[in-house]
Design a protein around this motif. Structure first.
Motif, PDB file in Angstrom:
ATOM      1  N   ILE A 193       0.839  -1.201   0.000  1.00 58.57           N
ATOM      2  CA  ILE A 193       0.000   0.000   0.000  1.00 58.57           C
ATOM      3  C   ILE A 193       0.871   1.246   0.000  1.00 58.57           C
ATOM      4  O   ILE A 193       0.628   2.205  -0.752  1.00 58.57           O
ATOM      5  CB  ILE A 193      -0.941  -0.008   1.218  1.00 58.57           C
ATOM      6  CG1 ILE A 193      -1.952  -1.156   1.092  1.00 58.57           C
ATOM      7  CG2 ILE A 193      -1.664   1.332   1.345  1.00 58.57           C
ATOM      8  CD1 ILE A 193      -2.846  -1.324   2.298  1.00 58.57           C
ATOM      9  N   LYS A 194       1.912   1.252   0.827  1.00 52.32           N
ATOM     10  CA  LYS A 194       2.812   2.400   0.858  1.00 52.32           C
ATOM     11  C   LYS A 194       3.502   2.615  -0.490  1.00 52.32           C
ATOM     12  O   LYS A 194       3.680   3.743  -0.943  1.00 52.32           O
ATOM     13  CB  LYS A 194       3.854   2.225   1.971  1.00 52.32           C
ATOM     14  CG  LYS A 194       3.303   2.439   3.371  1.00 52.32           C
ATOM     15  CD  LYS A 194       4.394   2.296   4.406  1.00 52.32           C
ATOM     16  CE  LYS A 194       3.897   2.687   5.790  1.00 52.32           C
ATOM     17  NZ  LYS A 194       3.654   4.137   5.902  1.00 52.32           N
ATOM     18  N   HIS A 199       2.307   1.825  -3.425  1.00 56.46           N
ATOM     19  CA  HIS A 199       1.316   2.381  -4.361  1.00 56.46           C
ATOM     20  C   HIS A 199       1.105   3.871  -4.102  1.00 56.46           C
ATOM     21  O   HIS A 199       0.985   4.661  -5.051  1.00 56.46           O
ATOM     22  CB  HIS A 199      -0.007   1.634  -4.231  1.00 56.46           C
ATOM     23  CG  HIS A 199      -1.004   1.995  -5.286  1.00 56.46           C
ATOM     24  ND1 HIS A 199      -1.022   1.392  -6.524  1.00 56.46           N
ATOM     25  CD2 HIS A 199      -1.988   2.925  -5.305  1.00 56.46           C
ATOM     26  CE1 HIS A 199      -1.991   1.927  -7.254  1.00 56.46           C
ATOM     27  NE2 HIS A 199      -2.594   2.850  -6.528  1.00 56.46           N
ATOM     28  N   ARG A 200       1.075   4.273  -2.825  1.00 56.01           N
ATOM     29  CA  ARG A 200       0.846   5.681  -2.499  1.00 56.01           C
ATOM     30  C   ARG A 200       2.017   6.560  -2.936  1.00 56.01           C
ATOM     31  O   ARG A 200       1.841   7.757  -3.149  1.00 56.01           O
ATOM     32  CB  ARG A 200       0.586   5.821  -0.991  1.00 56.01           C
ATOM     33  CG  ARG A 200      -0.745   5.216  -0.568  1.00 56.01           C
ATOM     34  CD  ARG A 200      -0.871   5.143   0.941  1.00 56.01           C
ATOM     35  NE  ARG A 200      -1.099   6.432   1.542  1.00 56.01           N
ATOM     36  CZ  ARG A 200      -2.293   6.969   1.792  1.00 56.01           C
ATOM     37  NH1 ARG A 200      -3.397   6.307   1.454  1.00 56.01           N
ATOM     38  NH2 ARG A 200      -2.418   8.143   2.363  1.00 56.01           N
ATOM     39  N   ARG A 213       0.927   7.210  -6.656  1.00 57.41           N
ATOM     40  CA  ARG A 213      -0.427   7.680  -6.985  1.00 57.41           C
ATOM     41  C   ARG A 213      -0.432   9.204  -7.020  1.00 57.41           C
ATOM     42  O   ARG A 213      -0.267   9.860  -5.980  1.00 57.41           O
ATOM     43  CB  ARG A 213      -1.407   7.162  -5.941  1.00 57.41           C
ATOM     44  CG  ARG A 213      -2.837   7.678  -6.074  1.00 57.41           C
ATOM     45  CD  ARG A 213      -3.515   7.194  -7.345  1.00 57.41           C
ATOM     46  NE  ARG A 213      -4.957   7.157  -7.223  1.00 57.41           N
ATOM     47  CZ  ARG A 213      -5.783   8.067  -7.749  1.00 57.41           C
ATOM     48  NH1 ARG A 213      -5.306   9.100  -8.418  1.00 57.41           N
ATOM     49  NH2 ARG A 213      -7.094   7.926  -7.612  1.00 57.41           N
ATOM     50  N   ASN A 225     -10.786   5.781  -0.856  1.00 52.91           N
ATOM     51  CA  ASN A 225      -9.442   5.223  -0.795  1.00 52.91           C
ATOM     52  C   ASN A 225      -8.561   5.835  -1.886  1.00 52.91           C
ATOM     53  O   ASN A 225      -8.868   5.752  -3.078  1.00 52.91           O
ATOM     54  CB  ASN A 225      -9.540   3.708  -0.985  1.00 52.91           C
ATOM     55  CG  ASN A 225      -8.215   3.004  -0.827  1.00 52.91           C
ATOM     56  OD1 ASN A 225      -7.144   3.611  -0.874  1.00 52.91           O
ATOM     57  ND2 ASN A 225      -8.271   1.703  -0.648  1.00 52.91           N
ATOM     58  N   CYS A 226      -7.444   6.440  -1.480  1.00 54.61           N
ATOM     59  CA  CYS A 226      -6.577   7.131  -2.439  1.00 54.61           C
ATOM     60  C   CYS A 226      -5.911   6.180  -3.427  1.00 54.61           C
ATOM     61  O   CYS A 226      -5.363   6.629  -4.441  1.00 54.61           O
ATOM     62  CB  CYS A 226      -5.516   7.933  -1.695  1.00 54.61           C
ATOM     63  SG  CYS A 226      -6.184   9.361  -0.820  1.00 54.61           S
ATOM     64  N   ALA A 227      -5.928   4.880  -3.150  1.00 57.28           N
ATOM     65  CA  ALA A 227      -5.330   3.914  -4.067  1.00 57.28           C
ATOM     66  C   ALA A 227      -6.269   3.532  -5.197  1.00 57.28           C
ATOM     67  O   ALA A 227      -5.838   2.961  -6.194  1.00 57.28           O
ATOM     68  CB  ALA A 227      -4.904   2.666  -3.305  1.00 57.28           C
ATOM     69  N   ARG A 259     -14.596   1.550  -0.189  1.00 60.00           N
ATOM     70  CA  ARG A 259     -13.746   2.597  -0.766  1.00 60.00           C
ATOM     71  C   ARG A 259     -14.100   3.961  -0.189  1.00 60.00           C
ATOM     72  O   ARG A 259     -13.226   4.738   0.203  1.00 60.00           O
ATOM     73  CB  ARG A 259     -13.893   2.630  -2.286  1.00 60.00           C
ATOM     74  CG  ARG A 259     -12.990   3.669  -2.970  1.00 60.00           C
ATOM     75  CD  ARG A 259     -13.399   3.948  -4.396  1.00 60.00           C
ATOM     76  NE  ARG A 259     -14.670   4.649  -4.479  1.00 60.00           N
ATOM     77  CZ  ARG A 259     -14.798   5.980  -4.377  1.00 60.00           C
ATOM     78  NH1 ARG A 259     -13.721   6.746  -4.225  1.00 60.00           N
ATOM     79  NH2 ARG A 259     -15.984   6.534  -4.450  1.00 60.00           N
TER      80      ARG A 259
END
Length: 229
Positions: A51-52, A54-55, A58, A128-130, A168
């Motif tokens: 997740i980190k 991907h952020r 993004r 969700n920012c992803a 989400r």
């Protein structure tokens, strides 16, 4: 989907959580840093590596821009999907994940109004920012309809057949660019009275005389580790 009426709370509370082990360094720095700028501030990292990653890639499509990892993240509601994942990873004893569960996590509380009045650059998301369909805004008035406020108040946020986008939307974020000064905090929240005393001691050691630390067990999942048979 987000409602078309203005059902936002007043003030709009925002919450960032971190492991209690991270508090001394955070207090020494006097601020929270974005994931991209945190460096060695975190003694215990509870975030998932994927997740980190991907952020960090993004993009944030509105000023001040950059990527999601350039911002200090806050949620608009407790019991977030991220905290649920942390609690479940602990319950299931999943390998390669932060193992400690949600009990040692501390909420740091502020309001959108405080951040806005301080002139800090911020961006809000509707989920969700992803997720690719998540939208962003820097307009304070748009928060009335950007965020699904009834869902923020709901205890159960899982997807249901008639609405497969609830998870989400429950992960909507308020992102503060680069760093968040601790003097904008209103207080802290923890799961148990025992944790409250631990946090108070950490805050006292940092020179805070009367820190406000509330006990909010309903803001946690509190799952215990399942027995291996």
């Amino acid at each position: 989907m987000a409602t078309g009426t203005d059902s936002r709370p007043r003030p709009i509370w925002i919450m960032h959580f971190t492991h209690i082990d991270n508090l001394p360094r955070i207090l020494k720095a006097g601020r929270l840093f974005s994931d991209a700028g945190v460096g060695p501030q975190l003694s215990t990292n509870v975030g998932a590596v994927e997740i980190k990653t991907h952020r960090r890639h993004r993009p944030v499509p509105c000023p001040p821009g950059g990527v999601v990892a350039d911002y200090v993240p806050f949620y608009f509601a407790p019991c977030s999907p991220m905290m649920f994942r942390i609690a479940c990873d602990h319950r299931e004893g999943r390998q390669g994940c932060y193992p400690g569960g949600d009990d040692p996590l501390v909420y740091l509380l502020s309001t959108v109004e405080e951040v806005h009045a301080a002139g800090l650059p911020w961006v809000a998301s509707d989920g969700n920012c992803a997720a690719g369909l998540t939208t962003f805004s820097t307009d304070f008035d748009e928060l009335a309809t950007l965020v699904d406020w009834p869902l923020m108040r709901a205890k159960v946020w899982k997807d249901i057949p008639e609405d497969m986008d609830r998870k989400r939307r429950r992960a909507a974020e308020f992102l503060v660019h680069r760093e968040f000064p601790l003097h904008l905090l209103a207080g802290y929240a923890v799961r148990t009275a025992e944790r409250r005393e631990e946090v108070r001691q950490v805050l006292h050691d940092a020179g805070m005389i009367e820190p406000y630390v509330d006990v909010r067990p309903n803001w946690y999942y509190g799952y215990t580790r399942r027995e291996v048979r």
